[in-house]
Design a protein around this motif. Sequence first.
Motif, PDB file in Angstrom:
ATOM      1  N   MET A   1       2.660  -6.827   7.346  1.00 60.43           N
ATOM      2  CA  MET A   1       2.137  -5.551   7.849  1.00 60.43           C
ATOM      3  C   MET A   1       3.121  -4.404   7.592  1.00 60.43           C
ATOM      4  SD  MET A   1      -0.596  -4.317   9.255  1.00 60.43           S
ATOM      5  CE  MET A   1      -1.421  -5.710  10.037  1.00 60.43           C
ATOM      6  N   ALA A   2       4.414  -4.690   7.770  1.00 59.04           N
ATOM      7  CA  ALA A   2       5.426  -3.661   7.526  1.00 59.04           C
ATOM      8  C   ALA A   2       5.431  -3.233   6.060  1.00 59.04           C
ATOM      9  CB  ALA A   2       6.800  -4.169   7.946  1.00 59.04           C
ATOM     10  N   ALA A   3       5.256  -4.217   5.146  1.00 60.55           N
ATOM     11  CA  ALA A   3       5.221  -3.904   3.719  1.00 60.55           C
ATOM     12  C   ALA A   3       4.002  -3.046   3.379  1.00 60.55           C
ATOM     13  CB  ALA A   3       5.210  -5.193   2.900  1.00 60.55           C
ATOM     14  N   LEU A   4       2.858  -3.382   3.981  1.00 62.07           N
ATOM     15  CA  LEU A   4       1.646  -2.595   3.767  1.00 62.07           C
ATOM     16  C   LEU A   4       1.846  -1.167   4.256  1.00 62.07           C
ATOM     17  CD1 LEU A   4      -1.346  -2.264   3.066  1.00 62.07           C
ATOM     18  CD2 LEU A   4      -1.905  -3.183   5.336  1.00 62.07           C
ATOM     19  N   SER A   5       2.515  -1.034   5.401  1.00 71.74           N
ATOM     20  CA  SER A   5       2.793   0.286   5.955  1.00 71.74           C
ATOM     21  C   SER A   5       3.607   1.126   4.977  1.00 71.74           C
ATOM     22  CB  SER A   5       3.541   0.149   7.282  1.00 71.74           C
ATOM     23  OG  SER A   5       3.913   1.397   7.795  1.00 71.74           O
ATOM     24  N   SER A   6       4.655   0.547   4.405  1.00 70.06           N
ATOM     25  CA  SER A   6       5.504   1.265   3.450  1.00 70.06           C
ATOM     26  C   SER A   6       4.728   1.658   2.204  1.00 70.06           C
ATOM     27  CB  SER A   6       6.705   0.401   3.067  1.00 70.06           C
ATOM     28  OG  SER A   6       7.512   0.118   4.196  1.00 70.06           O
TER      29      SER A   6
ATOM     30  N   LEU B   1       2.496   4.654   2.886  1.00 68.96           N
ATOM     31  CA  LEU B   1       3.258   5.906   2.942  1.00 68.96           C
ATOM     32  C   LEU B   1       3.623   6.378   1.537  1.00 68.96           C
ATOM     33  CD1 LEU B   1       4.577   8.058   4.712  1.00 68.96           C
ATOM     34  CD2 LEU B   1       6.640   6.652   4.760  1.00 68.96           C
ATOM     35  N   PHE B   2       4.004   5.439   0.678  1.00 69.38           N
ATOM     36  CA  PHE B   2       4.326   5.789  -0.706  1.00 69.38           C
ATOM     37  C   PHE B   2       3.096   6.322  -1.436  1.00 69.38           C
ATOM     38  CE2 PHE B   2       4.760   4.602  -5.236  1.00 69.38           C
ATOM     39  CZ  PHE B   2       5.888   5.351  -5.537  1.00 69.38           C
ATOM     40  N   ALA B   3       1.932   5.697  -1.194  1.00 68.88           N
ATOM     41  CA  ALA B   3       0.690   6.161  -1.810  1.00 68.88           C
ATOM     42  C   ALA B   3       0.357   7.574  -1.345  1.00 68.88           C
ATOM     43  CB  ALA B   3      -0.447   5.210  -1.466  1.00 68.88           C
TER      44      ALA B   3
ATOM     45  N   GLN C   1      -1.771   8.094   4.899  1.00 70.74           N
ATOM     46  CA  GLN C   1      -0.660   8.229   5.831  1.00 70.74           C
ATOM     47  C   GLN C   1      -1.071   7.816   7.243  1.00 70.74           C
ATOM     48  OE1 GLN C   1       1.414  11.969   5.614  1.00 70.74           O
ATOM     49  NE2 GLN C   1       3.096  11.236   6.889  1.00 70.74           N
ATOM     50  N   VAL C   2      -2.307   8.078   7.620  1.00 73.77           N
ATOM     51  CA  VAL C   2      -2.804   7.579   8.906  1.00 73.77           C
ATOM     52  C   VAL C   2      -2.794   6.044   8.894  1.00 73.77           C
ATOM     53  CG1 VAL C   2      -4.834   7.410  10.399  1.00 73.77           C
ATOM     54  CG2 VAL C   2      -4.186   9.618   9.431  1.00 73.77           C
ATOM     55  N   GLY C   3      -3.157   5.463   7.743  1.00 73.62           N
ATOM     56  CA  GLY C   3      -3.092   4.011   7.608  1.00 73.62           C
ATOM     57  C   GLY C   3      -1.678   3.496   7.785  1.00 73.62           C
ATOM     58  N   TYR C   4      -0.705   4.230   7.199  1.00 74.13           N
ATOM     59  CA  TYR C   4       0.712   3.878   7.407  1.00 74.13           C
ATOM     60  C   TYR C   4       1.046   3.891   8.894  1.00 74.13           C
ATOM     61  CZ  TYR C   4       5.174   5.833   8.861  1.00 74.13           C
ATOM     62  OH  TYR C   4       6.301   6.125   9.579  1.00 74.13           O
ATOM     63  N   PHE C   5       0.622   4.956   9.580  1.00 72.24           N
ATOM     64  CA  PHE C   5       0.950   5.111  10.996  1.00 72.24           C
ATOM     65  C   PHE C   5       0.369   3.966  11.824  1.00 72.24           C
ATOM     66  CE2 PHE C   5       0.187   6.995  15.226  1.00 72.24           C
ATOM     67  CZ  PHE C   5       1.458   7.461  15.513  1.00 72.24           C
ATOM     68  N   ILE C   6      -0.888   3.611  11.553  1.00 70.91           N
ATOM     69  CA  ILE C   6      -1.550   2.550  12.320  1.00 70.91           C
ATOM     70  C   ILE C   6      -0.907   1.193  12.044  1.00 70.91           C
ATOM     71  CG2 ILE C   6      -3.725   1.294  12.611  1.00 70.91           C
ATOM     72  CD1 ILE C   6      -5.166   3.973  12.044  1.00 70.91           C
ATOM     73  N   THR C   7      -0.676   0.878  10.774  1.00 69.18           N
ATOM     74  CA  THR C   7      -0.105  -0.429  10.439  1.00 69.18           C
ATOM     75  C   THR C   7       1.327  -0.566  10.942  1.00 69.18           C
ATOM     76  OG1 THR C   7       0.447   0.451   8.233  1.00 69.18           O
ATOM     77  CG2 THR C   7      -1.583  -0.843   8.440  1.00 69.18           C
ATOM     78  N   ARG C   8       2.102   0.521  10.931  1.00 72.75           N
ATOM     79  CA  ARG C   8       3.455   0.450  11.473  1.00 72.75           C
ATOM     80  C   ARG C   8       3.412   0.281  12.989  1.00 72.75           C
ATOM     81  NH1 ARG C   8       8.661   1.528   9.435  1.00 72.75           N
ATOM     82  NH2 ARG C   8      10.174   2.061  11.075  1.00 72.75           N
ATOM     83  N   TRP C   9       2.441   0.913  13.635  1.00 72.82           N
ATOM     84  CA  TRP C   9       2.273   0.753  15.080  1.00 72.82           C
ATOM     85  C   TRP C   9       1.976  -0.715  15.396  1.00 72.82           C
ATOM     86  CZ3 TRP C   9      -0.295   5.073  18.396  1.00 72.82           C
ATOM     87  CH2 TRP C   9      -0.217   4.749  19.750  1.00 72.82           C
ATOM     88  N   ILE C  10       1.078  -1.318  14.605  1.00 77.47           N
ATOM     89  CA  ILE C  10       0.743  -2.731  14.819  1.00 77.47           C
ATOM     90  C   ILE C  10       1.964  -3.615  14.596  1.00 77.47           C
ATOM     91  CG2 ILE C  10      -0.631  -4.664  13.942  1.00 77.47           C
ATOM     92  CD1 ILE C  10      -2.818  -2.589  13.257  1.00 77.47           C
ATOM     93  N   ALA C  11       2.722  -3.329  13.527  1.00 82.40           N
ATOM     94  CA  ALA C  11       3.894  -4.147  13.200  1.00 82.40           C
ATOM     95  C   ALA C  11       5.001  -4.018  14.243  1.00 82.40           C
ATOM     96  CB  ALA C  11       4.427  -3.751  11.819  1.00 82.40           C
TER      97      ALA C  11
END
Length: 391
Positions: free
Chosen positions: A1-6, A9-11, A55-65
């Motif tokens: 999940m952390a990798a997906l978050s990163s 954010l890069f995308a 970026q919202v996806g980054y925020f949500i996935t990092r929150w989950i992780a």
Amino acid sequence: MAALSSNLLFAAFILYLAATFLFGGAIRDKRKEYKKPSKWATAGIAITILAFAAQVGYFITRWIASGHAPVSNLFEFTTFFGMMLVLAFIVLYFIYKVSVLGLFTLPVALLLIAYASMFPTDISPLIPALQSSWLHIHVTTAALGQAILAISFIAGVIYLIRTVDQTKNSKKTFWLEVVMFTLVATIAFIAMTSTFRMMDYEAVYKWTDKNEQNAEMIYNMPALVGPHKGELLTEGKMEALVEVPALISARKLNTVIWSIGTGLLLYGAIRLILRKRISAFLQPLTKNVNLDLVDEIGYRSVTIGFPVFTLGALIFAMIWAQIAWTRFWGWDPKEVWALITWLFYAAYLHLRLSKGWQGEKSAWLAVIGFAIIMFNLIFVNLVIAGLHSYA
């Protein structure tokens, strides 16, 4: 999940970059875009929305992780601040249809994301002081308020680039160029930090903190300033030239000094290449700007952002302070600068409504206000030790 978050954010970063170029193409269109946006502008806002969704996806996935709202350190807060800046721009774009606002807003968002990535990005457990639902409420609302207020800065810069006479040296051209230098210094900070990171530079100092306790401080770039009663433990690394009091974070102050120094070098190189001030170079991009409309955007962003900032940075902050520290107000540096920010924008609205400070005067006030926000975000967070130093 952390990798997906990163990766998300890069995308988002890449898409914001692409959207910037599209808005650059849109300003070449001579039509009145508030009547019918060009294809460039339509594509630009579409890509911006897609990037914002990433970026919202980054925020949500990092929150989950992480298990908590990702606004607990400087990396997380600054990326969230950038995301809220883009949200504010998207809303204002659909109201005013001004492409040049995107051309100047998205690079600032890109700088915020790149700046944030220079700090530790690892997910770590919350310290006890932050283990509260007020973390989500206070910090996110304060960041949203600051982001909306930042739009007034961007509108102000556009207004000043368009109106300030670049054919002669003056106080106006000097201070406008100071703004350009600050942006260049941020780029220099990112480049310098990335360089030393690739070199795996590390120097360890033993020092005495403000509680007279021994501790270790790790430098990731050569030490120009050292910690209080510091002793270099790593062989073959540069000794600090001077020491600073325990109240000041020597490592972070060292970073600020490196940023300013390399910023001056980079700015000088850019001036040699352009053979003119950066603001003069950017002036042709604003030649079709409707000044009254840009002035209104700046004013409206303050009227919206000020109450949101009041709610998040003062009211919610005081409630949480009462719960966490049994007092609703102290004189911690972060609290003081939040109050200074609030007082400044209250003065902005007073001068605008009572004294008629519109146009250029209003634009300069917006620039000063954003400088206060950035001083709070960068200098107070990085250099001055306080109850909010974990941020």
